[in-house]
Design a protein around this motif. Sequence first.
Motif, PDB file in Angstrom:
ATOM      1  N   ASP A  22      43.169  40.197  38.501  1.00  0.00           N
ATOM      2  CA  ASP A  22      42.991  38.951  37.744  1.00  0.00           C
ATOM      3  C   ASP A  22      41.555  38.820  37.242  1.00  0.00           C
ATOM      4  N   VAL A  44      46.321  33.288  34.209  1.00  0.00           N
ATOM      5  CA  VAL A  44      46.270  33.664  35.627  1.00  0.00           C
ATOM      6  C   VAL A  44      46.674  32.482  36.505  1.00  0.00           C
ATOM      7  N   GLY A 123      47.123  37.361  31.078  1.00  0.00           N
ATOM      8  CA  GLY A 123      46.686  36.780  32.341  1.00  0.00           C
ATOM      9  C   GLY A 123      47.865  36.378  33.213  1.00  0.00           C
ATOM     10  N   THR A 126      49.660  39.555  34.624  1.00  0.00           N
ATOM     11  CA  THR A 126      48.840  40.240  35.623  1.00  0.00           C
ATOM     12  C   THR A 126      48.979  39.570  36.981  1.00  0.00           C
ATOM     13  N   ASN A 127      48.990  38.240  36.990  1.00  0.00           N
ATOM     14  CA  ASN A 127      49.116  37.533  38.263  1.00  0.00           C
ATOM     15  C   ASN A 127      50.559  37.426  38.734  1.00  0.00           C
ATOM     16  N   ASN A 130      51.988  40.399  40.468  1.00  0.00           N
ATOM     17  CA  ASN A 130      51.248  40.895  41.624  1.00  0.00           C
ATOM     18  C   ASN A 130      52.160  40.867  42.857  1.00  0.00           C
TER      19      ASN A 130
END
Length: 215
Positions: A22, A44, A123, A126-127, A130
Motif C-alpha cells: 500500500d 487503499v 489503491g 492493492t489493499n 491483500n
Amino acid sequence: MDAQLLAFIAVAAGMVALPGADFTVVVRNALASRGSGVATAVGVAAGLLVHTALAVAGLSAVLVTMPVLLRTVQLIGGAYVLYLGLSALYAIRRRRAGGERAQDPDEAGYRAPMSPGRSLRQGFLTNALNPKAPVLFLSLLPQFVPDGQPPLPRTVLLASVVVLLALVWFPAVALLVDRLGRWLRRPRTARAIEGGSGAALTALGLVLVGGPLLH
C-alpha cells in the motif's frame, strides 16, 4: 476513552503505517502527481473498508478456515502486486530505451500521472486483494473486545478506527511526497525510487504467488 481502545489505536496506527505494498503504491503514484497519490491513498482506505466489513460480518473467519479460498485470494493478490512491480520496472526500461527527455530537467525521468479513477482503483485493489488482511483482522480485533461487552458494536468501532487512520496516514504520505516532489522527481532520484518500488512490489508478488499458504 478506555485503555483497551487507546491500546488498539496505537497498535492499529503502527499496522497502518508499516511500509508495504500500500505504502509503495501510494508513493509511486504521488511522485507522478498529487492527485494520483491522494486518489490512490483513498483507494487503499476503501480496500481496508472491505476487510473491516468482512471482519464485522464474520466472513474473515470463514475465509481463514477455507484454505483453498484463502489460497485463491493469495494467488490473485500476489499476481496483481507482481503485475504492478513488473510494470514499474518495464516502464523504466522503456524510457531508457526510448531516450525520453522532458523539457524541465528537474521533472525528467518520471512517468505521467494516471487518471484519478485509475489511481483509486489501483489503491483499492492493492489493499483489497491483500491476503494477509483477513488473517490480521481476525486475530487482532477480538483481542480488544472487553469481556461481557456485545462484540458487534465494539468490532464496528475498532474497524472504523482502522479505516480512519488509513484516511489520515496515506493521504498525508501522498501530500508529503508531492511536497518534496521537485527533489524526488529529479531523474536519478525518480528512477531510483521507481526502480526500488518496482523491485519491492515484484519481490512481494513472487512471495505471495510462490509462497506457502498464509496463516
